[in-house]
Scaffold this motif. Structure first.
Motif, PDB file in Angstrom:
ATOM      1  N   VAL A   6       0.848  -1.187   0.000  1.00 53.99           N
ATOM      2  CA  VAL A   6       0.000   0.000   0.000  1.00 53.99           C
ATOM      3  C   VAL A   6       0.891   1.247   0.000  1.00 53.99           C
ATOM      4  CG1 VAL A   6      -1.678   1.330   1.350  1.00 53.99           C
ATOM      5  CG2 VAL A   6      -1.880  -1.165   1.211  1.00 53.99           C
ATOM      6  N   PHE A   7       0.508   2.222  -0.808  1.00 60.03           N
ATOM      7  CA  PHE A   7       1.186   3.515  -0.775  1.00 60.03           C
ATOM      8  C   PHE A   7       0.135   4.612  -0.776  1.00 60.03           C
ATOM      9  CE2 PHE A   7       0.428   3.093  -5.281  1.00 60.03           C
ATOM     10  CZ  PHE A   7       0.264   4.386  -5.750  1.00 60.03           C
ATOM     11  N   GLU A   8       0.546   5.791  -0.343  1.00 62.35           N
ATOM     12  CA  GLU A   8      -0.304   6.976  -0.345  1.00 62.35           C
ATOM     13  C   GLU A   8       0.369   8.027  -1.214  1.00 62.35           C
ATOM     14  OE1 GLU A   8      -1.768   8.066   3.754  1.00 62.35           O
ATOM     15  OE2 GLU A   8      -0.285   6.539   4.255  1.00 62.35           O
ATOM     16  N   TYR A   9      -0.448   8.849  -1.858  1.00 63.93           N
ATOM     17  CA  TYR A   9       0.137   9.935  -2.636  1.00 63.93           C
ATOM     18  C   TYR A   9      -0.774  11.149  -2.621  1.00 63.93           C
ATOM     19  CZ  TYR A   9      -3.013   9.031  -6.591  1.00 63.93           C
ATOM     20  OH  TYR A   9      -4.122   8.888  -7.398  1.00 63.93           O
ATOM     21  N   LYS A  35       7.952   0.088   2.764  1.00 65.32           N
ATOM     22  CA  LYS A  35       9.291   0.276   2.191  1.00 65.32           C
ATOM     23  C   LYS A  35      10.044   1.440   2.846  1.00 65.32           C
ATOM     24  CE  LYS A  35       9.208  -2.692  -1.316  1.00 65.32           C
ATOM     25  NZ  LYS A  35      10.259  -3.625  -1.673  1.00 65.32           N
ATOM     26  N   ALA A  36       9.436   2.063   3.865  1.00 62.42           N
ATOM     27  CA  ALA A  36      10.026   3.236   4.531  1.00 62.42           C
ATOM     28  C   ALA A  36      10.454   4.269   3.493  1.00 62.42           C
ATOM     29  CB  ALA A  36      11.199   2.834   5.423  1.00 62.42           C
ATOM     30  N   TYR A  37       9.567   4.496   2.545  1.00 60.35           N
ATOM     31  CA  TYR A  37       9.866   5.399   1.426  1.00 60.35           C
ATOM     32  C   TYR A  37       8.972   6.630   1.478  1.00 60.35           C
ATOM     33  CZ  TYR A  37       9.977   7.226  -3.335  1.00 60.35           C
ATOM     34  OH  TYR A  37      10.095   8.051  -4.430  1.00 60.35           O
ATOM     35  N   GLY A  83      15.457  14.593  11.319  1.00 57.93           N
ATOM     36  CA  GLY A  83      15.437  13.450  12.229  1.00 57.93           C
ATOM     37  C   GLY A  83      14.131  12.675  12.227  1.00 57.93           C
ATOM     38  N   ASP A  84      13.152  13.161  11.489  1.00 53.50           N
ATOM     39  CA  ASP A  84      11.847  12.504  11.467  1.00 53.50           C
ATOM     40  C   ASP A  84      11.845  11.289  10.538  1.00 53.50           C
ATOM     41  OD1 ASP A  84      10.854  14.411  13.189  1.00 53.50           O
ATOM     42  OD2 ASP A  84       9.903  15.602  11.613  1.00 53.50           O
ATOM     43  N   ASP A  85      11.012  10.311  10.867  1.00 55.35           N
ATOM     44  CA  ASP A  85      10.879   9.140  10.002  1.00 55.35           C
ATOM     45  C   ASP A  85      10.090   9.529   8.744  1.00 55.35           C
ATOM     46  OD1 ASP A  85       7.887   8.300  10.304  1.00 55.35           O
ATOM     47  OD2 ASP A  85       8.578   8.614  12.364  1.00 55.35           O
ATOM     48  N   PRO A  86      10.147   8.693   7.701  1.00 53.64           N
ATOM     49  CA  PRO A  86       9.470   9.034   6.449  1.00 53.64           C
ATOM     50  C   PRO A  86       7.976   9.324   6.606  1.00 53.64           C
ATOM     51  CG  PRO A  86      10.955   7.196   6.093  1.00 53.64           C
ATOM     52  CD  PRO A  86      10.928   7.458   7.571  1.00 53.64           C
ATOM     53  N   ASP A 113       7.151  -0.922  -6.345  1.00 53.01           N
ATOM     54  CA  ASP A 113       8.298  -0.022  -6.438  1.00 53.01           C
ATOM     55  C   ASP A 113       7.833   1.421  -6.247  1.00 53.01           C
ATOM     56  OD1 ASP A 113      10.509   1.493  -7.117  1.00 53.01           O
ATOM     57  OD2 ASP A 113      10.951   0.365  -8.944  1.00 53.01           O
ATOM     58  N   PRO A 114       7.888   1.944  -5.021  1.00 55.73           N
ATOM     59  CA  PRO A 114       7.387   3.296  -4.771  1.00 55.73           C
ATOM     60  C   PRO A 114       8.117   4.384  -5.564  1.00 55.73           C
ATOM     61  CG  PRO A 114       7.973   2.210  -2.703  1.00 55.73           C
ATOM     62  CD  PRO A 114       8.330   1.288  -3.802  1.00 55.73           C
TER      63      PRO A 114
END
Length: 127
Positions: A6-9, A35-37, A83-86, A113-114
């Motif tokens: 799942v991805f968001e955009y 994917k921490a992307y 320093g923030d996460d994705p 593949d994000p």
């Protein structure tokens, strides 16, 4: 077949004159937790933007779009968000704001593949 996640955009929109309600799509933000992307790709159609507002600050718009890409990249380019996460960087970027560069609504999909999805959405929705 590759595993899809799942991805968001959200689209990045340039709104040169809020009172007119006109906007130009100028980029896309993509976030995939699995994917921490988090990534952004931008493309500014200056002629289209100038047609809406001949007095728009093109240099300011370009700088704002570069800043969004920097926050996605992370590190020193992300400034205070370095320093923030994705996920946190994505949520910060999609928060509603009253500036010339604004995020649109968030949509979801599935991708293996994000990064490639970011390019695909840029071609489909912006260029």
């Amino acid at each position: 077949m590759s595993e899809r996640h799942v991805f968001e955009y959200a689209l990045l929109r340039v709104v040169p004159r809020v009172e007119r309600g006109e906007r130009v799509n100028a980029g896309v933000l993509v976030y995939c937790r699995a994917k921490a992307y988090v990534g952004a790709r931008t493309h500014l159609d200056e002629a289209r933007l100038l047609a809406l507002d001949p007095d728009v600050d093109l240099a300011g718009v370009r700088a704002a779009l570069r800043a969004v890409e920097g926050v996605c990249t992370g590190g020193a380019a992300a400034g205070q968000a370095s320093g923030d996460d994705p996920g946190r960087r994505f949520r910060w970027l999609i928060a509603p704001r009253s500036t010339i560069v604004q995020p649109g609504p968030v949509h979801t999909g599935l991708t293996a593949d994000p990064a490639a999805e970011t390019e695909r959405l840029l071609d489909l929705l912006v260029r």
